[in-house]
Scaffold this motif. Structure first.
Motif, mmCIF file in Angstrom:
data_model
loop_
_atom_site.group_PDB
_atom_site.id
_atom_site.type_symbol
_atom_site.label_atom_id
_atom_site.label_comp_id
_atom_site.label_asym_id
_atom_site.label_seq_id
_atom_site.Cartn_x
_atom_site.Cartn_y
_atom_site.Cartn_z
ATOM 1 N N GLY A 234 4.292 -12.980 -24.599
ATOM 2 C CA GLY A 234 3.596 -14.018 -24.018
ATOM 3 C C GLY A 234 2.344 -13.735 -23.625
ATOM 4 O O GLY A 234 1.516 -14.281 -22.662
ATOM 5 N N GLY A 235 1.591 -12.428 -24.098
ATOM 6 C CA GLY A 235 0.351 -12.172 -23.509
ATOM 7 C C GLY A 235 -0.745 -12.577 -24.282
ATOM 8 O O GLY A 235 -0.548 -13.245 -25.457
ATOM 9 N N SER A 236 -1.904 -12.784 -23.712
ATOM 10 C CA SER A 236 -3.160 -13.091 -24.458
ATOM 11 C C SER A 236 -4.169 -12.478 -23.837
ATOM 12 O O SER A 236 -4.417 -12.583 -22.731
ATOM 13 N N GLY A 237 -5.385 -12.235 -24.853
ATOM 14 C CA GLY A 237 -6.651 -11.555 -24.233
ATOM 15 C C GLY A 237 -8.042 -12.474 -24.146
ATOM 16 O O GLY A 237 -8.858 -11.888 -23.983
ATOM 17 N N GLY A 238 -7.466 -13.648 -24.701
ATOM 18 C CA GLY A 238 -8.594 -14.667 -24.810
ATOM 19 C C GLY A 238 -8.990 -15.221 -23.615
ATOM 20 O O GLY A 238 -8.914 -15.104 -22.538
ATOM 21 N N ARG A 239 -9.702 -16.365 -23.892
ATOM 22 C CA ARG A 239 -10.332 -17.406 -22.704
ATOM 23 C C ARG A 239 -8.737 -17.722 -21.877
ATOM 24 O O ARG A 239 -9.187 -17.937 -20.536
ATOM 25 N N ASP A 240 -7.967 -17.719 -22.374
ATOM 26 C CA ASP A 240 -6.535 -18.135 -21.654
ATOM 27 C C ASP A 240 -5.815 -17.032 -21.305
ATOM 28 O O ASP A 240 -4.646 -17.023 -21.111
ATOM 29 N N ALA A 241 -6.508 -16.018 -20.671
ATOM 30 C CA ALA A 241 -5.712 -14.442 -20.868
ATOM 31 C C ALA A 241 -4.587 -14.635 -19.780
ATOM 32 O O ALA A 241 -4.567 -15.149 -18.703
ATOM 33 N N THR A 242 -3.551 -14.044 -20.265
ATOM 34 C CA THR A 242 -2.143 -14.045 -19.475
ATOM 35 C C THR A 242 -1.699 -12.618 -19.764
ATOM 36 O O THR A 242 -1.868 -11.982 -20.924
ATOM 37 N N LEU A 243 -0.822 -12.128 -18.821
ATOM 38 C CA LEU A 243 -0.170 -10.782 -19.164
ATOM 39 C C LEU A 243 1.276 -11.185 -19.762
ATOM 40 O O LEU A 243 1.933 -12.055 -19.187
ATOM 41 N N ALA A 244 1.777 -10.296 -20.812
ATOM 42 C CA ALA A 244 3.007 -10.373 -21.142
ATOM 43 C C ALA A 244 4.012 -10.265 -20.212
ATOM 44 O O ALA A 244 3.720 -9.323 -19.254
ATOM 45 N N GLN A 245 5.222 -10.976 -20.337
ATOM 46 C CA GLN A 245 6.371 -10.522 -19.575
ATOM 47 C C GLN A 245 7.419 -9.861 -20.254
ATOM 48 O O GLN A 245 7.593 -10.041 -21.471
ATOM 49 N N ILE A 246 8.055 -8.800 -19.616
ATOM 50 C CA ILE A 246 9.111 -7.792 -20.332
ATOM 51 C C ILE A 246 10.209 -8.668 -20.658
ATOM 52 O O ILE A 246 10.967 -9.519 -19.931
ATOM 53 N N LEU A 247 10.680 -8.395 -21.845
ATOM 54 C CA LEU A 247 11.769 -9.026 -22.358
ATOM 55 C C LEU A 247 12.917 -8.748 -21.732
ATOM 56 O O LEU A 247 14.114 -9.444 -21.485
ATOM 57 N N GLY A 248 13.406 -7.476 -21.673
ATOM 58 C CA GLY A 248 14.622 -6.685 -21.057
ATOM 59 C C GLY A 248 14.642 -5.495 -21.224
ATOM 60 O O GLY A 248 13.431 -4.572 -21.407
ATOM 61 N N PRO A 249 15.693 -4.723 -21.255
ATOM 62 C CA PRO A 249 15.965 -3.192 -21.541
ATOM 63 C C PRO A 249 15.394 -2.652 -22.832
ATOM 64 O O PRO A 249 15.099 -3.656 -23.614
ATOM 65 N N THR B 69 13.767 -17.397 -22.252
ATOM 66 C CA THR B 69 15.355 -17.217 -22.514
ATOM 67 C C THR B 69 15.674 -17.415 -23.919
ATOM 68 O O THR B 69 16.784 -16.730 -24.243
ATOM 69 N N PRO B 70 15.484 -18.173 -24.935
ATOM 70 C CA PRO B 70 15.922 -18.100 -26.179
ATOM 71 C C PRO B 70 15.541 -16.838 -26.733
ATOM 72 O O PRO B 70 16.632 -16.445 -27.556
ATOM 73 N N PHE B 71 14.486 -16.159 -26.569
ATOM 74 C CA PHE B 71 14.501 -15.070 -27.334
ATOM 75 C C PHE B 71 15.202 -14.024 -26.685
ATOM 76 O O PHE B 71 15.747 -13.147 -27.352
ATOM 77 N N LYS B 72 15.287 -13.866 -25.427
ATOM 78 C CA LYS B 72 16.293 -12.994 -24.906
ATOM 79 C C LYS B 72 17.908 -13.057 -25.269
ATOM 80 O O LYS B 72 18.332 -12.087 -25.590
ATOM 81 N N GLU B 73 18.052 -14.074 -25.259
ATOM 82 C CA GLU B 73 19.689 -14.470 -25.642
ATOM 83 C C GLU B 73 19.711 -14.017 -27.096
ATOM 84 O O GLU B 73 20.884 -13.595 -27.373
ATOM 85 N N ARG B 74 18.909 -14.147 -28.002
ATOM 86 C CA ARG B 74 18.918 -13.943 -29.396
ATOM 87 C C ARG B 74 19.142 -12.374 -29.570
ATOM 88 O O ARG B 74 20.072 -11.900 -30.300
ATOM 89 N N VAL B 75 18.145 -11.811 -29.040
ATOM 90 C CA VAL B 75 17.783 -10.319 -29.327
ATOM 91 C C VAL B 75 18.772 -9.414 -28.466
ATOM 92 O O VAL B 75 19.523 -8.541 -29.140
ATOM 93 N N TYR B 76 19.197 -9.934 -27.477
ATOM 94 C CA TYR B 76 20.407 -9.110 -26.678
ATOM 95 C C TYR B 76 21.870 -9.670 -27.036
ATOM 96 O O TYR B 76 22.742 -8.674 -27.063
ATOM 97 N N ALA B 77 22.050 -10.715 -27.766
ATOM 98 C CA ALA B 77 23.392 -11.159 -28.005
ATOM 99 C C ALA B 77 23.692 -10.277 -29.322
ATOM 100 O O ALA B 77 24.835 -9.820 -29.453
ATOM 101 N N VAL B 78 22.655 -10.022 -30.127
ATOM 102 C CA VAL B 78 23.072 -9.097 -31.197
ATOM 103 C C VAL B 78 23.046 -7.588 -31.211
ATOM 104 O O VAL B 78 23.882 -6.837 -31.276
#
Length: 552
Positions: free
Chosen positions: A488-503, A541-550
């Motif tokens: 979720g990070g972006s360096g553009g005009r809408d700059a935001t910092l990415a959030q950690i997915l998990g372990p 949440t949907p990304f976290k659930e898919r990645v860590y479920a596997v």
């Protein structure tokens, strides 16, 4: 582009001879390591994991073909045959011998280049949009302003020993392609309601151990006061910035501690003392610098959509490349072309000496002998005639520069990592290669669409992982290399910092992890959504659930 006058050349030549003597004394044992360290840093020389690394200044990413050929010669004669493009638009050599560095600097000086202020606690290379001066969406050409800042900041005695390194970026377009909001100072050149020129000033951005998005402290700074206002910002930082702890010494920490509002008031108070002093810019001074950035001798052409569409139909590979790797130009009949240095199996941002020579030839043949480096570690030919695009594409294919992935997942930013850097916790290059190999199908890449993936080997964030749509950070776990993923990070005009997915994940798992993330996006996206748009809509949440479920 800017050309040295006799005083510029004399200063650079004298610095070369000064460092030649300092190096000789160090090698003879007359200077200790502690005494030599600040001297080498003042000349862009680091000690990396296996050898010195020399960082060459490329002001706002702009070079001519003669300079590119000199870099090729240096890579051939003094290095292992290649150079590296950094995220700050500079060029790095990873294997020079210490005793050769003075001679390398002399070679650079012969083509108006140097390594001054590319390291140390000073104002570093000012960066900008790689399409500056040619972009259709440009409001103001930022290059003359970058050059004014460069001249103001180089050898500035008051700011030679700041609490920490200091980075400035400038852009003047509807789209911020210079990541200005994650710099110590970010400047947006813009027009006021009456057409007057000014700058929106943001302060306190930065990545590294404590990432932050900059705060706007002046919505409209009239252009004559640009340098005096920058003086005031730097003076407040120099006075109040932490010097007892290097991890808390960046201006972003000071801005947060004071709050942006209080910091802005202190800058205003400081600025009031010298607002109309010697640093006030005049029209004559701006014109002196701007004369170096006039348009080249463009031909009187028209856009040729019918011809380009014909070529697209005849050559599907050309069509794919044209969609991704060309950018609209302000001048009818021209485009800007990106040469992505991200072919699968090649280290991101690396160029061989032969490739550098080839780029110099291409620049002379197709783009007024000018070359640009981008924040994304690519090369740009900014002024290519549309009627020569098919010919250029055919040449680029032969030379390995026609990978049609600009702005796609495999066009990733990646630091040198543990293969070279002594600060890195983990290797970056093998991770980039594994992901590139997994996503080597161009049809799949085009279906995924715009996606920025950034990789850093340590918390210093040279790979800008904090502002990647997908960010990867190398971490050390009891002596083993693991990788933390953020979204979720972006360096553009809408700059935001990415959030950690998990372990974090092991190296061998990384390509699988990225593929699972991409599959969630493809399943969840709505029409015309980019990865970043989908992430912002559905959340983590949907990304976290898919990645860590596997994974577990």
């Amino acid at each position: 582009m800017y050309q040295y006058d006799q005083y510029d050349q004399q200063i650079v030549n004298e610095r070369v001879e000064q460092f030649r003597d300092q190096t000789r004394r160090y090698l003879q044992g007359d200077l200790s390591e502690e005494e030599f360290r600040p001297l080498r840093l003042q000349n862009g020389l680091y000690i990396q994991r296996y050898a010195p690394m020399l960082r060459v200044a490329v002001p706002y990413g702009l070079m001519n073909s003669r300079q590119v050929r000199k870099l090729a010669q240096i890579a051939r004669d003094y290095d292992k045959g290649y150079a590296h493009i950094s995220t700050r638009q500079n060029v790095q050599f990873n294997w020079p011998a210490l005793e050769d560095v003075p001679e390398i600097l002399a070679e650079l000086a012969s083509v108006q280049m140097h390594a001054i202020q590319t390291s140390g606690n000073c104002i570093r290379n000012t960066t900008t949009d790689q399409f500056a001066g040619v972009a259709q969406d440009e409001v103001v050409d930022p290059r003359p302003w970058c050059e004014l800042i460069r001249q103001w900041s180089t050898f500035h005695p008051e700011f030679a020993h700041l609490p920490r390194k200091f980075k400035i970026a400038v852009h003047g377009c509807a789209h911020d392609r210079a990541a200005t909001l994650v710099h110590d100072i970010g400047l947006e050149a813009l027009r006021g309601k009456g057409g007057e020129l000014g700058f929106r000033v943001a302060v306190g951005g930065g990545l590294g151990r404590t990432p932050m998005v900059g705060s706007v402290i002046n919505e409209f700074l009239p252009w004559p006061h640009l340098l005096s206002y920058l003086d005031a910002v730097l003076r407040v930082y120099n006075r109040y910035g932490r010097r007892d702890n290097k991890y808390k010494a960046r201006i972003k920490i000071l801005v947060k501690a004071l709050t942006p509002e209080v910091f802005a008031r202190r800058v205003a108070d400081e600025w009031a003392l010298h607002k109309d002093g010697p640093n006030t810019l005049t029209e004559a001074e701006v014109a002196r610098v701007a004369q170096h950035f006039v348009d080249p001798a463009y031909r009187d052409l028209e856009n040729q959509p019918a011809l380009l569409e014909q070529w697209d139909k005849q050559h599907p590979g050309f069509a794919r490349w044209r969609v991704r790797n060309t950018h609209p130009h302000k001048k009818p009949g021209y485009v800007a072309v990106t040469l992505t240095l991200k072919a699968t199996g090649e280290a991101t941002g690396d160029l061989s000496d032969k490739q550098l020579d080839a780029i110099a030839d291409l620049a002379e043949r197709y783009s007024f002998a000018e070359v640009r480096n981008s924040h994304q570690q690519n090369i740009i030919l900014a002024d290519v005639e549309q009627g020569k695009l098919l010919e250029l594409w055919q040449v680029l294919r032969e030379q390995g520069f026609a990978t049609p992935n600009q702005g796609l997942l495999s066009d990733m930013i990646c630091c040198p990592g543990g293969d070279f850097c002594s600060l890195a916790n983990a290797k970056s290059i093998p991770i980039a290669e594994a992901i590139q190999r997994r996503f080597d199908d161009l049809d799949y890449l085009f279906d995924i669409g715009e996606l920025e993936l950034n990789i850093s080997g340590c918390m210093n964030a040279c790979g800008h992982h904090h502002v990647g749509h997908i960010g990867i950070l190398g971490v050390d776990k009891k002596g083993q290399e693991f990788y933390q993923v953020s979204l979720g990070g972006s360096g553009g005009r809408d700059a935001t910092l990415a959030q950690i997915l998990g372990p974090s994940f092991a190296q061998d798992d990384m390509a699988d992890v990225i593929e699972r993330i991409i599959k969630v996006y493809l399943e969840q996206r709505s029409e015309d959504e980019r990865f970043l748009d989908t992430y912002r809509r559905i959340g983590m949440t949907p990304f976290k659930e898919r990645v860590y479920a596997v994974s577990h």
